[in-house]
Design a protein around this motif. Sequence first.
Motif, PDB file in Angstrom:
ATOM      1  N   LEU A 192       2.269  -4.716  -0.447  1.00 11.68           N
ATOM      2  CA  LEU A 192       3.393  -4.316   0.405  1.00 11.68           C
ATOM      3  C   LEU A 192       2.980  -4.230   1.869  1.00 11.68           C
ATOM      4  N   VAL A 193       1.783  -3.704   2.124  1.00  9.87           N
ATOM      5  CA  VAL A 193       1.298  -3.619   3.509  1.00  9.87           C
ATOM      6  C   VAL A 193       1.012  -5.011   4.057  1.00  9.87           C
ATOM      7  N   LEU A 194       0.458  -5.882   3.219  1.00 12.83           N
ATOM      8  CA  LEU A 194       0.179  -7.249   3.665  1.00 12.83           C
ATOM      9  C   LEU A 194       1.468  -8.016   3.952  1.00 12.83           C
ATOM     10  N   LEU A 195       2.516  -7.751   3.173  1.00  9.27           N
ATOM     11  CA  LEU A 195       3.797  -8.408   3.438  1.00  9.27           C
ATOM     12  C   LEU A 195       4.352  -8.007   4.800  1.00  9.27           C
ATOM     13  N   GLY A 196       3.970  -6.829   5.268  1.00  7.93           N
ATOM     14  CA  GLY A 196       4.335  -6.409   6.619  1.00  7.93           C
ATOM     15  C   GLY A 196       3.345  -6.881   7.667  1.00  7.93           C
ATOM     16  N   SER A 197       2.388  -7.738   7.243  1.00 12.72           N
ATOM     17  CA  SER A 197       1.389  -8.328   8.154  1.00 12.72           C
ATOM     18  C   SER A 197       0.543  -7.262   8.853  1.00 12.72           C
ATOM     19  N   ASP A 198       0.206  -6.204   8.111  1.00 12.04           N
ATOM     20  CA  ASP A 198      -0.625  -5.131   8.659  1.00 12.04           C
ATOM     21  C   ASP A 198      -2.005  -5.210   8.019  1.00 12.04           C
ATOM     22  N   LEU A 199      -2.871  -6.053   8.578  1.00  6.98           N
ATOM     23  CA  LEU A 199      -4.191  -6.271   8.001  1.00  6.98           C
ATOM     24  C   LEU A 199      -5.104  -5.071   8.224  1.00  6.98           C
ATOM     25  N   GLY A 200      -4.903  -4.329   9.323  1.00  9.43           N
ATOM     26  CA  GLY A 200      -5.744  -3.177   9.608  1.00  9.43           C
ATOM     27  C   GLY A 200      -5.594  -2.076   8.569  1.00  9.43           C
ATOM     28  N   THR A 201      -4.342  -1.725   8.229  1.00 12.67           N
ATOM     29  CA  THR A 201      -4.111  -0.704   7.216  1.00 12.67           C
ATOM     30  C   THR A 201      -4.596  -1.173   5.850  1.00 12.67           C
ATOM     31  N   THR A 202      -4.469  -2.456   5.575  1.00 14.37           N
ATOM     32  CA  THR A 202      -4.990  -3.001   4.324  1.00 14.37           C
ATOM     33  C   THR A 202      -6.480  -2.760   4.216  1.00 14.37           C
ATOM     34  N   LEU A 203      -7.190  -2.936   5.317  1.00 14.87           N
ATOM     35  CA  LEU A 203      -8.633  -2.702   5.331  1.00 14.87           C
ATOM     36  C   LEU A 203      -8.954  -1.237   5.035  1.00 14.87           C
ATOM     37  N   VAL A 204      -8.175  -0.313   5.599  1.00 11.56           N
ATOM     38  CA  VAL A 204      -8.405   1.113   5.357  1.00 11.56           C
ATOM     39  C   VAL A 204      -8.145   1.459   3.887  1.00 11.56           C
ATOM     40  N   LEU A 205      -7.046   0.940   3.324  1.00  9.46           N
ATOM     41  CA  LEU A 205      -6.755   1.179   1.907  1.00  9.46           C
ATOM     42  C   LEU A 205      -7.880   0.639   1.024  1.00  9.46           C
ATOM     43  N   PHE A 206      -8.421  -0.477   1.415  1.00  8.42           N
ATOM     44  CA  PHE A 206      -9.524  -1.076   0.666  1.00  8.42           C
ATOM     45  C   PHE A 206     -10.767  -0.188   0.738  1.00  8.42           C
ATOM     46  N   MET A 207     -11.026   0.411   1.893  1.00  7.89           N
ATOM     47  CA  MET A 207     -12.170   1.312   2.030  1.00  7.89           C
ATOM     48  C   MET A 207     -11.996   2.552   1.160  1.00  7.89           C
ATOM     49  N   VAL A 208     -10.762   3.073   1.096  1.00  6.05           N
ATOM     50  CA  VAL A 208     -10.493   4.226   0.229  1.00  6.05           C
ATOM     51  C   VAL A 208     -10.781   3.862  -1.227  1.00  6.05           C
ATOM     52  N   PHE A 209     -10.305   2.707  -1.645  1.00  3.38           N
ATOM     53  CA  PHE A 209     -10.507   2.275  -3.026  1.00  3.38           C
ATOM     54  C   PHE A 209     -11.991   2.097  -3.340  1.00  3.38           C
ATOM     55  N   ILE A 367     -10.004  -7.213  16.364  1.00  5.08           N
ATOM     56  CA  ILE A 367      -8.936  -6.261  16.674  1.00  5.08           C
ATOM     57  C   ILE A 367      -7.947  -6.241  15.516  1.00  5.08           C
ATOM     58  N   THR A 368      -7.711  -5.061  14.947  1.00  2.00           N
ATOM     59  CA  THR A 368      -6.823  -4.938  13.800  1.00  2.00           C
ATOM     60  C   THR A 368      -5.568  -4.140  14.110  1.00  2.00           C
ATOM     61  N   GLY A 369      -5.534  -3.426  15.220  1.00  2.00           N
ATOM     62  CA  GLY A 369      -4.332  -2.701  15.599  1.00  2.00           C
ATOM     63  C   GLY A 369      -4.149  -1.372  14.903  1.00  2.00           C
ATOM     64  N   ILE A 370      -5.235  -0.723  14.465  1.00  2.00           N
ATOM     65  CA  ILE A 370      -5.108   0.595  13.850  1.00  2.00           C
ATOM     66  C   ILE A 370      -5.554   1.652  14.850  1.00  2.00           C
ATOM     67  N   PRO A 371      -4.944   2.853  14.811  1.00  2.00           N
ATOM     68  CA  PRO A 371      -5.242   3.871  15.814  1.00  2.00           C
ATOM     69  C   PRO A 371      -6.558   4.593  15.552  1.00  2.00           C
ATOM     70  N   LEU A 372      -7.045   5.285  16.587  1.00  2.00           N
ATOM     71  CA  LEU A 372      -8.216   6.141  16.453  1.00  2.00           C
ATOM     72  C   LEU A 372      -7.732   7.507  15.957  1.00  2.00           C
ATOM     73  N   PRO A 373      -8.116   7.921  14.761  1.00  2.00           N
ATOM     74  CA  PRO A 373      -7.571   9.164  14.185  1.00  2.00           C
ATOM     75  C   PRO A 373      -7.725  10.365  15.110  1.00  2.00           C
ATOM     76  N   LEU A 374      -6.661  11.157  15.204  1.00  2.00           N
ATOM     77  CA  LEU A 374      -6.596  12.398  15.982  1.00  2.00           C
ATOM     78  C   LEU A 374      -6.587  12.190  17.489  1.00  2.00           C
ATOM     79  N   VAL A 375      -6.906  10.997  17.953  1.00  2.00           N
ATOM     80  CA  VAL A 375      -7.034  10.750  19.387  1.00  2.00           C
ATOM     81  C   VAL A 375      -5.906   9.860  19.892  1.00  2.00           C
ATOM     82  N   SER A 376      -5.584   8.797  19.170  1.00  2.00           N
ATOM     83  CA  SER A 376      -4.567   7.851  19.620  1.00  2.00           C
ATOM     84  C   SER A 376      -3.166   8.455  19.566  1.00  2.00           C
ATOM     85  N   TYR A 377      -2.271   7.887  20.365  1.00  2.00           N
ATOM     86  CA  TYR A 377      -0.862   8.270  20.361  1.00  2.00           C
ATOM     87  C   TYR A 377      -0.207   7.834  19.063  1.00  2.00           C
TER      88      TYR A 377
END
Length: 433
Positions: A192-209, A367-377
């Motif tokens: 579902l995240v990949l269908l939204g073309s969000d490769l950065g979040t996909t990478l984070v989900l993969f790290m969690v797994f 560049i994946t377009g994911i924010p810096l936790p707690l710091v980014s807007y």
Amino acid sequence: MSATAEKGAHPAPAPASASAEGPQGWAREQLATLRELLGRPLTTYYLIIMCGALLLALGLMMVLSASSVEALRKTGSPFSWFIKQSLSALVSVPVMYACSRLPVKFFRWAGYPLMALSIISLVMVLFIGSAELGAQRWIYVGSLTIQPSEPAKLALVLWGADLLARRARQGRIEWRQLLIPLMPGTAILVVLVLLGSDLGTTLVLFMVFLSLLWVVGAPIKLFGGIMSLAVLAALIMIKVEPYRMRRIGAFLNPWADAQGAGYQAVQGQIAMGSGGWFGVGLGQSRQKWSWLPHGESDFIFAIVGEELGLMGTLLVVALFGLLGYAGLRVAVRVNDPFIRLTAAAMVAWIVGQAIVNMGAVLGVLPITGIPLPLVSYGGSSLLPTLAALGMLLSFAKHEPGAREALAARGPGPGARALSWLGLGGTSRGRATR
């Protein structure tokens, strides 16, 4: 004059053995102090609070600085985005506090409805979401912007950890239990995240797994097979989307197309390089004057490097390092399988996402377009991250001796405030008895 007076007037020299130790003795003394500090039951608890508070305060300060010019141009007020981020923090901090007070069984239950809501909202993004910069991630509800992929990270952590913990036997978890239903559930989120073309979040989900795999002791063969599938999927995604191929080219040599695909990477490197040791000064960034795209979100680390210099960036790295240490300390010191799995997965999510973000700014990762936790807007990222820190605080209370130390400390600021309002008189009574 008496002998004792003479002795007092002329003190005897220090023993040769003490003076011979010199710096080595001092170093051993400091090391012993550090060991004693790390051995205290509430060390993890206070580390999480300190790192979270400092990163959040730094983030608010840098959002105000980095967004002021763009906010003035788009809204007429340099404070508009800072105010939004401050309101997000005002909502998120009480959520963090509430999570720190909730029992573990609540989090074990909460993963299932949160997972269901994440899947539903990610499906909704595909139909009613807005696409920006090649990715379809956001749902606009009036002036409110929701990014469902952010709470999906927390959902996967809680849901996956509980699935495995329920099948634990005498503290051990069979890795074969990953196949059904954890792997299909993770695959649904990833698709579902990949269908939204969000490769950065996909990478984070993969790290969690992968972190869940690591904690349960999955064999190397399983890691190899999953990594091969992930690389194949990433290559397909890069091939079907031309802009991703341009990003890879810009990553390898951003200066070859400094006015095109490599523009953001080049401007980020200019910002980092111009900061020097101590930066050009807070609020004095030149790159935020419409040179660096998304300086308040994806590339806020570059503004930190420009305004606060190398010392500021090292501070951010150190705070994330300490936060990761605290989370892994919880995972090691607590015997509950759910807490171990959840704490390790949260470290993989928050610290791993920080590494990916900072690596992209430094030019060592694409560049994946994911924010810096707690710091980014971005409130969609801030709320689940602070909720995760609240859960880590709750888990830290399960360390050996932590509850006794908290009880001996007496009522905290929240309980004292309620007591002053006449709503928590029993807390004060217990503390004085």
